[in-house]
Design an enzyme around this catalytic site. Structure first.
Site, PDB file in Angstrom:
ATOM      1  CE  LYS A 248      -6.297  -0.302   7.131  1.00 39.95           C
ATOM      2  NZ  LYS A 248      -6.130  -1.700   7.808  1.00 39.95           N
TER       3      LYS A 248
ATOM      4  CG  HIS B 209       3.919   1.114   8.385  1.00 44.40           C
ATOM      5  ND1 HIS B 209       3.487   0.517   9.307  1.00 44.40           N
ATOM      6  CD2 HIS B 209       3.104   1.099   7.463  1.00 44.40           C
ATOM      7  CE1 HIS B 209       2.206   0.100   9.049  1.00 44.40           C
ATOM      8  NE2 HIS B 209       1.929   0.498   7.781  1.00 44.40           N
TER       9      HIS B 209
ATOM     10  NE  ARG C  62      -6.193  -1.320   2.760  1.00 43.79           N
ATOM     11  CZ  ARG C  62      -5.074  -0.647   3.809  1.00 43.79           C
ATOM     12  NH1 ARG C  62      -4.317   0.203   3.457  1.00 43.79           N
ATOM     13  NH2 ARG C  62      -4.739  -1.532   4.686  1.00 43.79           N
TER      14      ARG C  62
ATOM     15  CB  THR D 140      -0.946  -0.087   1.326  1.00 41.67           C
ATOM     16  OG1 THR D 140      -0.122  -0.185   2.344  1.00 41.67           O
ATOM     17  CG2 THR D 140      -1.870  -1.216   1.157  1.00 41.67           C
TER      18      THR D 140
ATOM     19  CG  ASP E  22      -5.833  -6.509  11.468  1.00 40.84           C
ATOM     20  OD1 ASP E  22      -4.936  -7.207  11.705  1.00 40.84           O
ATOM     21  OD2 ASP E  22      -5.529  -5.318  10.608  1.00 40.84           O
TER      22      ASP E  22
ATOM     23  CD  GLN F 226      -5.645 -12.565   4.184  1.00 38.25           C
ATOM     24  OE1 GLN F 226      -5.996 -11.447   4.255  1.00 38.25           O
ATOM     25  NE2 GLN F 226      -5.206 -13.041   5.619  1.00 38.25           N
TER      26      GLN F 226
ATOM     27  CE  LYS G 261      -2.891   3.352  13.555  1.00 38.05           C
ATOM     28  NZ  LYS G 261      -3.520   3.657  12.417  1.00 38.05           N
TER      29      LYS G 261
ATOM     30  CE  LYS H  83      -0.229   6.726  11.507  1.00 32.55           C
ATOM     31  NZ  LYS H  83      -0.456   6.879  10.254  1.00 32.55           N
ATOM     32  CB  THR H  84       6.913   9.555  15.496  1.00 33.51           C
ATOM     33  OG1 THR H  84       7.472  10.938  16.225  1.00 33.51           O
ATOM     34  CG2 THR H  84       7.435   9.629  14.103  1.00 33.51           C
TER      35      THR H  84
ATOM     36  CG  HIS I 276       4.038  -3.656   7.367  1.00 29.77           C
ATOM     37  ND1 HIS I 276       4.041  -2.135   7.058  1.00 29.77           N
ATOM     38  CD2 HIS I 276       3.020  -4.449   6.869  1.00 29.77           C
ATOM     39  CE1 HIS I 276       3.084  -2.090   6.017  1.00 29.77           C
ATOM     40  NE2 HIS I 276       2.355  -3.123   6.257  1.00 29.77           N
TER      41      HIS I 276
END
Length: 420
Positions: free
Chosen positions: A84, A47, A88, A42, A196, A175, A231, A234-235, A50
Site C-alpha cells: 500500500k 470484492h 489506511r 476494510t 503480497d 499476523q 487493474k 475494477k470496472t 478476495h
C-alpha cells in the site's frame, strides 16, 4: 486424500510461492491439513480481489482438508501496509465488528461450516488480540523478532521512504501471532495468502518454529494481472463486490463476459471448478472461433452462478440478451433496475406532461422541442425497444414496465430511464 491435488493447483497456476514444497506436498498427500486465510474487514463486503483465496479454501475443503476463515476483527483495526502506498484510514471498533459479521455471512456461501467429515472453521482474531496485554505481547511475541528482520520485509521496505507508522510496522507481528493462536487452538499448520502476504506469512512460520518447535507452511497465490495493463477487480474505476447490493449480478456477469481473450483461459483455471480437461476442450474450441466468445460465456456463467446462484446468472443473461436485441419489454422491473443502473434517470411527477415531445425535454433526453420532433420523425427515439415516430405519442400505462419504469433510447446507445 487425492495425491494429485497439489499438482493440480500448480497446473492451474494457483501457486506462486511455498516455504517447503516437498514437505508441504507430502503433508497434503498423507494427512488432513488445517489451513487458514485471513480477511481483514476494510469494507462491509468482500470484492473479487478476495475471490481467489476464498475459492482456494473451497478447493482444499473439497480435497479433504479443513479450511479456517479468519476474519481480522483485530488486525482490521490496524490495516496491513503490504504493497500500500499510504496508511489506511483507521475505523472504529463498532464499524469493524459490523463489517466482520457481513464477511462471515459471505464466506458461508463458499465454504461449508456444516460438513460432516471436515467442517470449515470461522474465527475472528479480535477474540485474542482484543484481550492481549501490550506487555505480554512484547515479551511473548516481540522478543522473537529483530528490527533488522522486520525491516527486511518487502512490504516494509517499500514504505520506508514515504513513511510507515509504528502501527503498520507492527502488523506483521500481529499476523504472526494469529498463526500461533490458530495452531494452538486448531492445529493449523498452513497459511495461504496473496503474493503480497509472503513477508507476513514467513513471520508466522518463524514464530511457530521458535515458540512451538513445529514446522509451519506458507503458500501464496499469484498477483492477478490483466493483459491490457488495467487493474484486475475494477470496472469503470469501481470495485467489483461480492455483495449483490453493491455490484448487481448483471454488473458482475458483465465484468466476466468482457474478459480479454488473452486472460480468459487463465481465469477459467483460477476461478472455476471445471476440470483442466474441460478447460482444455473449451480452449481448443475457443481458439478455433474466438469471435464466438465461448470461453468468456462459460467463465461468466460459472463464476456468476458460483457467487450469486443459478437464478441470478439466468437473470443476468436475460438482461444481456434483451439489451443486445433491444427487446426490453420482456424484462421485469427488477431486471430493468439492474440493467440500467447508472444511466440517467428521471422521476416523473403527476405534474409532468406525458406527451413524448414534452417528456423528452423534461427528462433531458434532448435539449429542445425542435430536436425532439426531429429525432422522433427520423426514427431515433425508442420506447422500451420499440421505435416511435408519432409526434403526438403520449406515454401510457402500457409503456410502464411493472407499472413504474420506462426505458427511452435515443439513437443506438443513449439510454434514459423514466421512473413513475
Amino acid at each position: 486424500m487425492v495425491s494429485g491435488f497439489f499438482h493440480e493447483l500448480k497446473d492451474r497456476g494457483l501457486i506462486h510461492q511455498t516455504t517447503d514444497e516437498v514437505a508441504l506436498e507430502k503433508q497434503l498427500n498423507e494427512e488432513t491439513v488445517k489451513l487458514y486465510v485471513g480477511f481483514d474487514p476494510t469494507a462491509d463486503s468482500l470484492h473479487i480481489g478476495h475471490l481467489l483465496p476464498v475459492l482456494m479454501l473451497r478447493r482444499f475443503q473439497q480435497h479433504g482438508h479443513v479450511p479456517i476463515a479468519l476474519v481480522g476483527g483485530g488486525t482490521g483495526m490496524i490495516g496491513d501496509p503490504s504493497f500500500k502506498d499510504q496508511e489506511r484510514q483507521l475505523n472504529t471498533l463498532d464499524t469493524v465488528k459490523n463489517w466482520s459479521e457481513s464477511i462471515k455471512h459471505q464466506l458461508s456461501r463458499f465454504i461449508d461450516f456444516e460438513d460432516a467429515t471436515n467442517p470449515a472453521v470461522i474465527a475472528n482474531n479480535y477474540d485474542w488480540l482484543g484481550e492481549t496485554l501490550l506487555i505480554d505481547f512484547l515479551r511473548d511475541v516481540g522478543k522473537h523478532f529483530t528490527i533488522n528482520y522486520m525491516m527486511s520485509k518487502e512490504s516494509v521496505k517499500r514504505r520506508i521512504e514515504t513513511g510507515i507508522s509504528y502501527t503498520e510496522f507492527a502488523y506483521q507481528l500481529l499476523q504472526a501471532y494469529d498463526f500461533l493462536k490458530l495452531y494452538e487452538t486448531h492445529g493449523c499448520l498452513l497459511q495461504l495468502g496473496g503474493s503480497d502476504q509472503w513477508g507476513n506469512i514467513t513471520a508466522g512460520i518463524e514464530l511457530l518454529r521458535r515458540e512451538k518447535e513445529v514446522q509451519g507452511f506458507g503458500l501464496t497465490m499469484p498477483l492477478i494481472t490483466k493483459a491490457d495493463g488495467t487493474k484486475f477487480g475494477k470496472t469503470e474505476g469501481n470495485a467489483v463486490w461480492l455483495d449483490a447490493e453493491k455490484t448487481t449480478p448483471y454488473e458482475f456477469y458483465q465484468f466476466w463476459i468482457n474478459t480479454d481473450d488473452r486472460d480468459v483461459i487463465k481465469f477459467l483455471k483460477y476461478f472455476t471448478f471445471l476440470s483442466l480437461e474441460e478447460i482444455a476442450a473449451i480452449e481448443t474450441e475457443f481458439l478455433a472461433a474466438p469471435e464466438s466468445r465461448l470461453a468468456q460465456k462459460k467463465l461468466a456463467e460459472e463464476v456468476t452462478s458460483l457467487v450469486h446462484g443459478q437464478e441470478a446468472y439466468e437473470q443476468a443473461l436475460r438482461i444481456s440478451q434483451a439489451l443486445f436485441s433491444g427487446d426490453i419489454k420482456g424484462l421485469s422491473g427488477e431486471e430493468i433496475k439492474q440493467g440500467f443502473k447508472g444511466v440517467p434517470t428521471y422521476n416523473v411527477t403527476q405534474e409532468d406532461d406525458l406527451a413524448l415531445v414534452e417528456l423528452l425535454i423534461t427528462a433531458n433526453v434532448v435539449p429542445s422541442k425542435r430536436q425532439a420532433r426531429e429525432d422522433i420523425k427520423n426514427g431515433a427515439i425508442y420506447i422500451n425497444g420499440e421505435r416511435i415516430q408519432e409526434l403526438t405519442y403520449v406515454i401510457s400505462e402500457s409503456d410502464k414496465i411493472d407499472r413504474h419504469s420506462t426505458v427511452i433510447r435515443r439513437g443506438k446507445k443513449k439510454y434514459h430511464l423514466l421512473q413513475f
